[in-house]
Design a protein around this motif. Structure first.
Motif, short mmCIF file in Angstrom:
data_model
loop_
_atom_site.label_atom_id
_atom_site.label_comp_id
_atom_site.label_asym_id
_atom_site.label_seq_id
_atom_site.Cartn_x
_atom_site.Cartn_y
_atom_site.Cartn_z
N ALA A 15 0.82 -1.22 0.00
CA ALA A 15 0.00 0.00 0.00
C ALA A 15 0.85 1.27 0.00
CB ALA A 15 -0.92 0.01 1.22
N ALA A 16 2.14 1.12 0.27
CA ALA A 16 3.02 2.29 0.35
C ALA A 16 3.19 2.94 -1.02
CB ALA A 16 4.38 1.87 0.90
N PRO A 17 3.11 4.25 -1.09
CA PRO A 17 3.31 4.95 -2.37
C PRO A 17 4.70 4.70 -2.96
CG PRO A 17 2.45 6.46 -0.70
CD PRO A 17 2.77 5.17 -0.01
N SER A 18 5.65 4.37 -2.13
CA SER A 18 7.02 4.15 -2.61
C SER A 18 7.27 2.72 -3.08
CB SER A 18 8.02 4.49 -1.49
OG SER A 18 7.72 3.78 -0.30
N CYS A 19 6.25 1.87 -3.05
CA CYS A 19 6.40 0.47 -3.46
C CYS A 19 6.30 0.38 -4.99
CB CYS A 19 5.32 -0.39 -2.81
SG CYS A 19 5.54 -2.15 -3.04
N CYS A 20 7.31 -0.24 -5.61
CA CYS A 20 7.30 -0.38 -7.06
C CYS A 20 6.27 -1.43 -7.49
CB CYS A 20 8.69 -0.74 -7.58
SG CYS A 20 9.25 -2.40 -7.16
N GLN A 21 5.91 -1.42 -8.76
CA GLN A 21 4.88 -2.31 -9.28
C GLN A 21 5.24 -3.79 -9.14
OE1 GLN A 21 1.75 -1.50 -10.15
NE2 GLN A 21 2.37 0.50 -9.39
N GLU A 22 6.50 -4.12 -9.36
CA GLU A 22 6.92 -5.53 -9.26
C GLU A 22 6.77 -6.05 -7.83
OE1 GLU A 22 8.94 -3.51 -12.63
OE2 GLU A 22 8.87 -3.06 -10.49
N LEU A 23 7.13 -5.21 -6.87
CA LEU A 23 7.01 -5.62 -5.47
C LEU A 23 5.54 -5.68 -5.05
CD1 LEU A 23 8.48 -6.49 -2.96
CD2 LEU A 23 8.86 -4.08 -2.39
N GLN A 28 1.04 -9.00 -3.54
CA GLN A 28 -0.35 -9.38 -3.76
C GLN A 28 -0.46 -10.86 -4.11
OE1 GLN A 28 -3.10 -7.26 -3.14
NE2 GLN A 28 -3.94 -9.32 -3.10
N ASN A 29 0.48 -11.36 -4.91
CA ASN A 29 0.49 -12.79 -5.23
C ASN A 29 0.63 -13.63 -3.97
OD1 ASN A 29 0.16 -12.34 -7.96
ND2 ASN A 29 2.34 -12.52 -8.42
N TYR A 30 1.50 -13.18 -3.05
CA TYR A 30 1.65 -13.90 -1.79
C TYR A 30 0.34 -13.88 -1.00
CZ TYR A 30 2.79 -14.99 3.00
OH TYR A 30 2.77 -15.54 4.25
N LEU A 31 -0.26 -12.72 -0.89
CA LEU A 31 -1.53 -12.61 -0.15
C LEU A 31 -2.60 -13.50 -0.77
CD1 LEU A 31 -1.60 -8.77 0.53
CD2 LEU A 31 -1.01 -10.59 2.16
N ASN A 32 -2.66 -13.53 -2.09
CA ASN A 32 -3.64 -14.36 -2.79
C ASN A 32 -3.38 -15.86 -2.57
OD1 ASN A 32 -4.77 -12.01 -3.79
ND2 ASN A 32 -3.86 -12.22 -5.81
N ALA A 33 -2.12 -16.22 -2.35
CA ALA A 33 -1.75 -17.63 -2.21
C ALA A 33 -1.86 -18.14 -0.77
CB ALA A 33 -0.33 -17.83 -2.73
N GLN A 48 12.43 -12.94 -2.85
CA GLN A 48 13.38 -12.62 -3.91
C GLN A 48 13.15 -11.19 -4.42
OE1 GLN A 48 16.08 -14.22 -4.97
NE2 GLN A 48 16.49 -12.47 -6.30
N GLU A 49 11.91 -10.83 -4.62
CA GLU A 49 11.60 -9.47 -5.10
C GLU A 49 12.00 -8.42 -4.08
OE1 GLU A 49 10.81 -6.89 -7.96
OE2 GLU A 49 10.54 -9.03 -8.27
N ILE A 50 11.77 -8.69 -2.81
CA ILE A 50 12.18 -7.75 -1.77
C ILE A 50 13.69 -7.56 -1.82
CG2 ILE A 50 12.41 -7.39 0.73
CD1 ILE A 50 9.65 -8.78 1.02
#
Length: 115
Positions: A15-23, A28-33, A48-50
């Motif tokens: 939700a952070a404005p500073s979070c890039c799209q890939e992260l 979101q993929n983690y939350l969905n899983a 890995q993305e972090i």
């Protein structure tokens, strides 16, 4: 940190404005899983993305001082952000403390709670 707290931190990070799209997407993929057979793989992908996206102060300072940083944030804001980064580095900080990076570091420090 338990899994509930870590999940809340993932939500804060994306939700952070500073979070890039890939992260955002990996979070979101983690939350969905969560609770599915895909959770372990999604957790690994998120970590890995972090690792790829969370920045050290040694990375952020030159960026804020660059022409690109000035174009993105405006000259005055980029200058202020560089000064802030230098200040917290002098106090011993290693990582960028923007909301996305701070949450990402917290997730990395507690990665064992992801799965």
């Amino acid at each position: 940190m338990n899994k509930t707290e870590l999940t809340r931190t993932v939500k804060e990070m994306i939700a952070a404005p500073s979070c890039c799209q890939e992260l955002k997407a990996a979070g979101q993929n983690y939350l969905n899983a969560l609770g599915t057979d895909a959770e372990k793989a999604a957790a690994a992908a998120l970590l890995q993305e972090i690792r790829e996206d969370v920045c050290t102060l040694d990375q952020t300072i030159p960026f804020f001082e660059s022409e690109l940083g000035a174009q993105i944030f405006g000259a005055e804001r980029a200058k202020a952000m560089a000064a802030h980064a230098r200040e917290i580095k002098e106090q011993g900080a290693k990582w960028c403390d923007c909301p996305a990076c701070a949450a990402g570091v917290k997730i990395l420090e507690n990665a064992s709670a992801l799965v």
